[in-house]
Design a protein around this motif. Structure first.
Motif, PDB file in Angstrom:
ATOM      1  N   GLN A  73      13.822 152.926 -13.527  1.00 30.74           N
ATOM      2  CA  GLN A  73      13.576 152.522 -12.137  1.00 30.74           C
ATOM      3  C   GLN A  73      12.785 153.557 -11.355  1.00 30.74           C
ATOM      4  OE1 GLN A  73      16.680 152.690 -13.572  1.00 30.74           O
ATOM      5  NE2 GLN A  73      18.244 153.116 -12.047  1.00 30.74           N
ATOM      6  N   PHE A  81       8.792 140.380 -19.939  1.00 30.28           N
ATOM      7  CA  PHE A  81       9.342 140.288 -21.289  1.00 30.28           C
ATOM      8  C   PHE A  81       8.902 139.010 -21.983  1.00 30.28           C
ATOM      9  CE2 PHE A  81      12.015 143.180 -19.051  1.00 30.28           C
ATOM     10  CZ  PHE A  81      12.436 144.095 -19.993  1.00 30.28           C
ATOM     11  N   TYR A  87      17.020 135.584 -14.752  1.00 32.74           N
ATOM     12  CA  TYR A  87      18.476 135.462 -14.655  1.00 32.74           C
ATOM     13  C   TYR A  87      18.833 133.998 -14.428  1.00 32.74           C
ATOM     14  CZ  TYR A  87      17.450 140.326 -13.821  1.00 32.74           C
ATOM     15  OH  TYR A  87      16.938 141.587 -13.929  1.00 32.74           O
ATOM     16  N   HIS A  89      21.416 132.343 -13.567  1.00 33.64           N
ATOM     17  CA  HIS A  89      22.321 131.891 -12.499  1.00 33.64           C
ATOM     18  C   HIS A  89      21.705 132.060 -11.121  1.00 33.64           C
ATOM     19  CE1 HIS A  89      22.725 136.158 -13.017  1.00 33.64           C
ATOM     20  NE2 HIS A  89      23.297 136.250 -11.848  1.00 33.64           N
ATOM     21  N   ARG A 151       7.004 144.062  -6.721  1.00 33.66           N
ATOM     22  CA  ARG A 151       7.326 145.463  -6.390  1.00 33.66           C
ATOM     23  C   ARG A 151       6.081 146.307  -6.236  1.00 33.66           C
ATOM     24  NH1 ARG A 151      10.581 147.423 -10.937  1.00 33.66           N
ATOM     25  NH2 ARG A 151      10.667 149.300  -9.706  1.00 33.66           N
TER      26      ARG A 151
ATOM     27  N   SER B 200      17.091 141.592 -23.070  1.00 27.85           N
ATOM     28  CA  SER B 200      16.078 141.761 -22.029  1.00 27.85           C
ATOM     29  C   SER B 200      16.652 141.558 -20.624  1.00 27.85           C
ATOM     30  CB  SER B 200      14.908 140.809 -22.270  1.00 27.85           C
ATOM     31  OG  SER B 200      15.359 139.490 -22.361  1.00 27.85           O
ATOM     32  N   TYR B 201      17.771 140.820 -20.486  1.00 25.48           N
ATOM     33  CA  TYR B 201      18.393 140.694 -19.158  1.00 25.48           C
ATOM     34  C   TYR B 201      18.693 142.073 -18.584  1.00 25.48           C
ATOM     35  CZ  TYR B 201      19.264 135.669 -19.702  1.00 25.48           C
ATOM     36  OH  TYR B 201      19.123 134.322 -19.847  1.00 25.48           O
ATOM     37  N   GLU B 203      17.620 144.991 -19.676  1.00 26.51           N
ATOM     38  CA  GLU B 203      16.440 145.850 -19.576  1.00 26.51           C
ATOM     39  C   GLU B 203      15.603 145.503 -18.349  1.00 26.51           C
ATOM     40  OE1 GLU B 203      14.630 145.317 -23.382  1.00 26.51           O
ATOM     41  OE2 GLU B 203      15.963 146.763 -24.337  1.00 26.51           O
ATOM     42  N   ALA B 204      15.443 144.216 -18.099  1.00 25.77           N
ATOM     43  CA  ALA B 204      14.667 143.797 -16.931  1.00 25.77           C
ATOM     44  C   ALA B 204      15.330 144.312 -15.658  1.00 25.77           C
ATOM     45  CB  ALA B 204      14.538 142.282 -16.895  1.00 25.77           C
ATOM     46  N   ALA B 205      16.648 144.201 -15.603  1.00 28.83           N
ATOM     47  CA  ALA B 205      17.365 144.655 -14.416  1.00 28.83           C
ATOM     48  C   ALA B 205      17.268 146.167 -14.262  1.00 28.83           C
ATOM     49  CB  ALA B 205      18.828 144.228 -14.496  1.00 28.83           C
ATOM     50  N   LYS B 206      17.288 146.873 -15.389  1.00 25.65           N
ATOM     51  CA  LYS B 206      17.154 148.331 -15.356  1.00 25.65           C
ATOM     52  C   LYS B 206      15.821 148.717 -14.747  1.00 25.65           C
ATOM     53  CE  LYS B 206      19.518 150.160 -19.347  1.00 25.65           C
ATOM     54  NZ  LYS B 206      19.272 150.607 -20.706  1.00 25.65           N
ATOM     55  N   ILE B 207      14.763 148.030 -15.222  1.00 18.62           N
ATOM     56  CA  ILE B 207      13.431 148.344 -14.695  1.00 18.62           C
ATOM     57  C   ILE B 207      13.330 147.955 -13.234  1.00 18.62           C
ATOM     58  CG2 ILE B 207      11.006 147.644 -14.858  1.00 18.62           C
ATOM     59  CD1 ILE B 207      11.407 147.680 -17.907  1.00 18.62           C
ATOM     60  N   ASP B 208      14.051 146.909 -12.849  1.00 17.93           N
ATOM     61  CA  ASP B 208      14.092 146.534 -11.438  1.00 17.93           C
ATOM     62  C   ASP B 208      14.865 147.543 -10.601  1.00 17.93           C
ATOM     63  OD1 ASP B 208      12.567 144.308 -11.672  1.00 17.93           O
ATOM     64  OD2 ASP B 208      14.219 142.887 -11.808  1.00 17.93           O
ATOM     65  N   GLY B 209      15.488 148.494 -11.251  1.00 15.00           N
ATOM     66  CA  GLY B 209      16.147 149.558 -10.515  1.00 15.00           C
ATOM     67  C   GLY B 209      17.627 149.350 -10.286  1.00 15.00           C
ATOM     68  N   ALA B 210      18.241 148.389 -10.939  1.00 21.69           N
ATOM     69  CA  ALA B 210      19.657 148.158 -10.721  1.00 21.69           C
ATOM     70  C   ALA B 210      20.497 149.160 -11.520  1.00 21.69           C
ATOM     71  CB  ALA B 210      20.018 146.736 -11.144  1.00 21.69           C
ATOM     72  N   LYS B 214      25.770 147.550 -10.948  1.00 18.35           N
ATOM     73  CA  LYS B 214      25.130 146.412 -10.286  1.00 18.35           C
ATOM     74  C   LYS B 214      24.696 145.366 -11.314  1.00 18.35           C
ATOM     75  CE  LYS B 214      21.611 144.890  -7.107  1.00 18.35           C
ATOM     76  NZ  LYS B 214      20.356 145.155  -6.417  1.00 18.35           N
ATOM     77  N   ARG B 218      25.983 141.707 -10.733  1.00 12.41           N
ATOM     78  CA  ARG B 218      25.030 140.678 -10.303  1.00 12.41           C
ATOM     79  C   ARG B 218      24.492 139.829 -11.452  1.00 12.41           C
ATOM     80  NH1 ARG B 218      22.108 141.286  -5.748  1.00 12.41           N
ATOM     81  NH2 ARG B 218      21.315 139.272  -6.391  1.00 12.41           N
ATOM     82  N   ILE B 219      24.432 140.391 -12.642  1.00 12.96           N
ATOM     83  CA  ILE B 219      23.810 139.651 -13.747  1.00 12.96           C
ATOM     84  C   ILE B 219      24.843 139.191 -14.775  1.00 12.96           C
ATOM     85  CG2 ILE B 219      21.988 139.687 -15.504  1.00 12.96           C
ATOM     86  CD1 ILE B 219      20.884 140.275 -12.754  1.00 12.96           C
TER      87      ILE B 219
END
Lengths: 382, 309, 384
Positions: A73, A81, A87, A89, A151, B200-201, B203-210, B214, B218-219
């Motif tokens: 981050q 990807f 996501y 949900h 972003r 990838s769920y 990993e994507a969230a990690k790159i989004d900064g979560a 979190k 959230r996921i």
């Protein structure tokens, strides 16, 4: 700003080396495609740039800052990807917004406004309140792009983002992605195993095989002047023809054909013995074999038999075998215009212009000689 | 002639196909099995609504006739069990939520976050599943009674609380024991579900900064809703029906904090013999909460099983 | 060996009170030893059709005949067909050898030695003799594909059915297997029905192609027939990569009128189009000519100035995306294909020629073709 410098990067998983001593300098706002067969280390390289894997050796700089130990981050990157990783949900709006939530310097209203803006740009405004499961593949793809763009990062990383789409949609998204990248002018590293995507989208291509970098260059540079046999074979569809043989006093001698080299080729090949002759299918010219069987063949001409014809409509791929070869193995394949139809079983004369020939060293695979390109040839810059 | 006779056989064959013997056999078998499994249930329900005389005089499968019908058994059983119901639910619901939630968190940590010693931790969880309850009963009782008498420590708190009585404090050690022993199996169930999710769920969230928490909140937590349904039902049924721990940690069926499983064997049994009507009523009442849970979570349960739970 | 006939075949699914017509009145005759490709977008009914031929789905209406035998009510195992699945469907617990011999062991009383002999023979034909003792998990995608084919061949069926057998392979391997499959089919001479969504596979492998859309048969014909003489808009768009260019417009006074240009028709097209008003002009990308400066003005009625928006170099050819001047820069109006040795700069303006003998005209309302490009296929044959 978004310049990526990779030096002597190595990644090992236990005993296997996924990436070996890779050095690559990607200038700001370049679209670089990392291409190679599966397992060549291209995805691992991308994941190291993203911070999802830690390099074993070497270093990565983005915008002049050392990144090796920085969490994803804090690298100011966005990644798309292969499976989109939307996501399930959350609505499209929440998906796109998710990446903004951790970005400082936005108020809640500004975040919402930014999401709307991006949605408008990608023409997904109507879809904002749907869930990913209700979207088609192409739409999901757009949402995934939106999530990356929102972003406004320094670097886009894309891992085979088009491979789940069907052929027509893929071709469409190819140009769209390219235009998007031009518009945002963001450094992009794009991983694919598809050479067509690499050729058509990139500013430069980096070809990888077995964890090592084979060649970096502009698409047509790789196409016309491959550094080695691997690049020659990997770039281009249908693939380059390779005929293995030996160099005997300036003449190529294969199992079925002999091909005398002209002066410039001889100079480049020198005394190397084991050589591979390479020629692109579109550089092979065909004409009918004279009915009476006589007719003289030139130095660079051969008699061959058509084994299979693959009509594509706009062009035909003609598979050729040598008449002496009873096994029926294909020796060459050529491409002719779509309106020239040849039947399987026909005898033809194959001529290969020495100007279009590549020669590789059998032992190392390195290119000894690449085809000549007359630069004034029909070049048109209107 | 030959042609017409072959037509004849053809007709016969197609007729036979309509009354496919195989198929008839299958249906008969299915009906037999249904009867076999449903007969005890039916007997039970019928018995619960019969007077003692009717139980003695009619076939068990028969429904109660006019004067043989009574609701007295039900009322009696309900009175006998009402306190135990409260105790059971008071203990089982928090224990279920606790073990399921902690199990899911542990599974998330074991599959989707990288850290050293993951394998060792997983092995510990596996051991937790195979640990026989009987082996830990005595140490467990000693722990809660002598070494760490949590129940008596919490008694003042329970006295002050509304609705609750001081003896309810005795249920807390049982609740905690169930949470502890439920975590391993919940973890393993969630782990197999999380392994099926694309990496990838995260990993994507990690790159989004979560952050790690979190990403979970959230996921992963919302995505695993169907699996929660499955594990929740399974875990609640286990805890609610459990006997050994309850028997060890709660002193007996005559104590006010006794749970349903402790009281049930005693309801309807007396020196004058067994009152089948009352016993059956009690049994059905005792099974009711698990039935309600099944119905409430039916949708998630089906979806969870479908998505490879 | 025998022919296969689909006679007004219809498949209706019952879905929550609603009737879904998956296959709508499809009739095709597949000749003995023919390689027919059923092609169409996903969900068009091509797989359902194949599964009806295989006996994996019942037929709602119509008849399927193998040779002279109606097979509507014949069980799958008695139809004498072999099927190759997209997922290969190899038994993971059996070696390649056992996978191949399994079908023979079930369906025949051949002695073991004969079966083994057949297996070896087929394995050497497929080039997998060394792999016979491996389990599917130890084989690469291409090798698994070969085992799956071997399993189909070994039974020497009357009919091969293939359901997207190449879609799990990467591009290079797919191109290789394409020719290999084609040669194999010729060699064995078994009637084959092959389902795919990939028009390249359809074009390159088949004797004839049947294009299906929304359960309805759109056109059946030889590959180049479909390419050059499509029946309707759907076939024209589906066959060919990159796709045919289409322009929606109207027919006004022997000209095609579009928002950005006008295309005058000669008498022959005029004849064909006569009576229609709402029409679509179609042209294949490789027929669009990006003119050299010297050639500009040779056919001024059919030349247009356009902006080059994106150039996709393929090496052997360039795909040039063009838009009419004055339109939004993201829009794309036409795609042209030029030779790979010719450089066209992005952002430049070029003169485009649309030769009259290469255009197709369609009726916009029905989608039917009104006029096809002028091309005598038989005369072109063998013109090297």
């Amino acid at each position: 700003m978004g310049r990526i410098e990779i030096s002597n990067l190595t990644k090992r998983f236990g005993d296997t080396t996924a990436v070996e001593n890779l050095s690559l300098d990607i200038p700001d706002s370049e679209f670089l495609v990392l291409v190679g067969p599966s397992g060549c280390g291209k995805s691992t390289t991308l994941r190291m740039i993203a911070g999802l894997e830690t390099p074993t050796e070497g270093s990565i700089y983005i915008g002049g800052e050392h990144m090796n130990y920085r969490v994803p981050q804090n690298r100011d990157i966005a990644m798309v990807f292969q499976d989109y990783a939307l996501y399930p949900h959350m609505t499209v709006r929440e998906n796109v917004r998710f990446g903004l939530e951790e970005e400082p310097g936005y108020t809640s209203e500004e975040r919402d406004a930014r999401v709307e803006e991006i949605a408008d740009l990608l023409s997904i405004s109507d879809l904002l309140d749907r869930r990913p499961g209700e979207l088609s593949g192409g739409q999901q793809q757009r949402v995934a792009l939106g999530r990356a763009i929102v972003r406004d990062p320094e670097v886009f990383l894309m891992d085979e983002p088009l491979s789940n789409l069907d052929a027509k949609l893929r071709a469409e998204m190819r140009t769209e992605l390219q235009q998007l990248q031009h518009r945002f002018d963001v450094t992009t590293v794009y991983v694919t195993h598809n050479q067509t995507e690499a050729m058509t989208m990139s500013d430069r291509i980096a070809v990888m095989n077995d964890g090592t970098l084979q060649q970096v260059g502009e698409p047509l540079e790789l196409y016309h002047a491959p550094a080695n046999r691997f690049v020659g074979g990997f770039i281009g569809e249908p693939a380059m023809n390779f005929v293995e043989g030996t160099n005997e006093n300036g003449t190529f001698v294969g199992t079925y054909i002999e091909y005398p080299f002209d002066e410039p080729i001889r100079e480049n090949v020198g005394g190397v013995e084991g050589v591979v002759l390479g020629v692109r299918p579109e550089d092979i010219n065909l004409r009918r074999f004279p009915e009476d069987g006589s007719g003289s063949l030139g130095d660079h001409e051969f008699q061959m038999t058509v084994s299979v014809v693959e009509p594509h409509g706009d062009q035909n791929v003609i598979h050729l075998r040598h008449p002496d070869d009873t096994g029926g193995d294909e020796l060459l394949h050529a491409v002719t215009s779509g309106t020239t139809v040849v039947d399987a079983g026909t005898d033809v004369v194959v001529s290969i212009d020495p100007g279009a020939v590549h020669v590789f060293e059998t032992a190392t695979g390195d290119a000894l000689h690449n085809r000549r390109l007359e630069t004034e040839l029909e070049v048109r810059n209107v | 002639m030959a042609g017409s006779s072959s037509d004849q056989t053809f007709d016969v064959a197609s007729l036979v196909e309509d009354f496919d013997l195989n198929r008839i056999g299958q249906y008969v078998l299915v009906i037999l099995f249904i009867g076999f499994f449903l007969a005890p249930l039916e007997t039970g329900i019928m018995t619960a609504f019969k007077t003692n005389r009717a139980v003695a005089e009619t076939i068990p499968l028969m429904p109660p006739l006019a004067e043989g019908f009574t609701l007295d058994n039900m009322t009696f059983a309900l009175n006998a069990l009402s306190g135990a119901f409260f105790n059971s639910l008071f203990m089982a619901i928090p224990a279920t939520i606790g073990s399921v939630l902690l199990g899911s968190m542990a599974a998330y940590g074991l599959t989707m976050v990288d850290w050293r010693g993951q394998m060792g931790m997983l092995v510990l969880f596996l051991i937790g599943i195979f640990l026989p309850y009987q082996a830990v009963l005595v140490p467990l009782a000693r722990f809660w009674n002598n070494i760490f008498p949590l129940a008596s420590m919490m008694r003042p708190l329970f006295v002050a609380a509304p609705i609750l009585q001081d003896y309810h404090a005795n249920l807390v050690p049982l609740m905690i024991t169930h949470i502890a022993y439920g975590i391993p199996i919940c973890t393993i169930l969630f782990r197999s579900y999380y392994q099926g999710l694309p990496s990838s769920y995260v990993e994507a969230a990690k790159i989004d900064g979560a952050s790690i928490t979190k990403i979970y909140r959230r996921i992963i937590l919302p995505i695993s809703k169907p699996m929660f349904g499955v594990v929740f039902i399974y875990q609640f049924t286990q805890i609610y029906n459990e006997f050994l721990f309850a028997f060890t940690l709660i002193t007996g069926s005559d104590t006010p904090e006794a749970v349903v499983t402790l009281i049930l064997p005693a309801v309807g049994a007396s020196t004058s013999g067994i009152d089948f009507g009352i016993r059956m009523s009690a049994a059905f009442l005792a099974a009711l909460p698990t039935l309600i849970i099944y119905v409430a979570f039916a949708e998630q349960f089906a979806e969870g099983l479908k998505s490879g739970g | 060996m025998s022919s296969l006939t689909l006679d007004h075949v219809t498949k209706v699914y019952q879905d929550d009170e609603e009737e879904v017509v998956a296959v709508d009145d499809v009739s095709v005759e597949i000749e003995d030893e023919e390689f027919l490709v059923l092609v169409g977008p996903s969900g068009c009914g091509k797989s359902t059709t194949l599964r009806m031929i295989a006996g994996l789905e019942t037929i709602t209406e119509g008849e399927i005949r193998l040779g002279d035998r109606v097979i509507n009510d014949v069980d799958t195992q008695d139809r004498d067909i072999a099927m190759v699945f997209q997922s290969y469907a190899l038994y993971p617990h059996l070696s390649a050898r056992r996978n191949i011999s399994f079908g023979l062991e079930q369906s025949t009383d051949l002695p073991d030695s004969d079966i083994q002999e057949r297996v070896e023979e087929v394995a050497s034909m497929m080039g997998i003799s060394d792999l016979l003792d491996r389990k599917p998990g130890q084989l690469s995608g291409g090798q698994q594909q070969r085992v799956a084919l071997g399993r189909a061949i070994v039974r020497d069926p009357e009919l091969f059915l293939m359901d997207e057998p190449l879609s799990n392979l990467d591009a290079k391997l797919r191109a290789e297997m394409r020719t290999e499959l084609q040669q194999l089919q010729r060699q064995l001479g078994v009637t084959t029905v092959y389902v795919t969504h990939d028009q390249t596979e359809a074009m390159t492998m088949s004797d004839r192609i049947a294009v299906i859309d929304q359960g309805e048969l759109q056109q059946v014909g030889e590959p180049l027939e479909l390419y050059h003489e499509p029946n309707n808009l759907f076939v024209a768009e589906f066959i060919g990569e990159p796709s045919m260019n289409f322009f929606n417009g109207s027919y006004e006074g022997s000209s095609f009128v579009h928002d950005h240009f006008e295309y005058p028709f000669g008498p022959q097209i005029d004849d064909d189009v006569d009576g229609a008003s709402d029409i679509v002009l179609g042209i294949r990308p490789e027929e669009v000519v990006v003119l050299d400066d010297a050639a500009v003005g040779d056919d001024p009625d059919h030349e247009y100035e356009m902006d080059v928006t994106v150039v996709e170099p393929m090496g052997d050819q360039n795909v040039v995306h063009l838009s009419f001047p004055g339109t939004d820069d993201m829009s794309e109006d036409m795609v042209a294909v030029t030779s790979g040795l010719r450089e066209v700069a992005e952002g430049s303006r070029a003169t485009i020629h649309i030769p009259e003998d290469t255009v197709h005209v369609f009726d916009n309302r029905t989608g039917d073709a009104l006029h096809d490009r002028q091309l005598d296929l038989t005369a072109q044959t063998l013109q090297l």
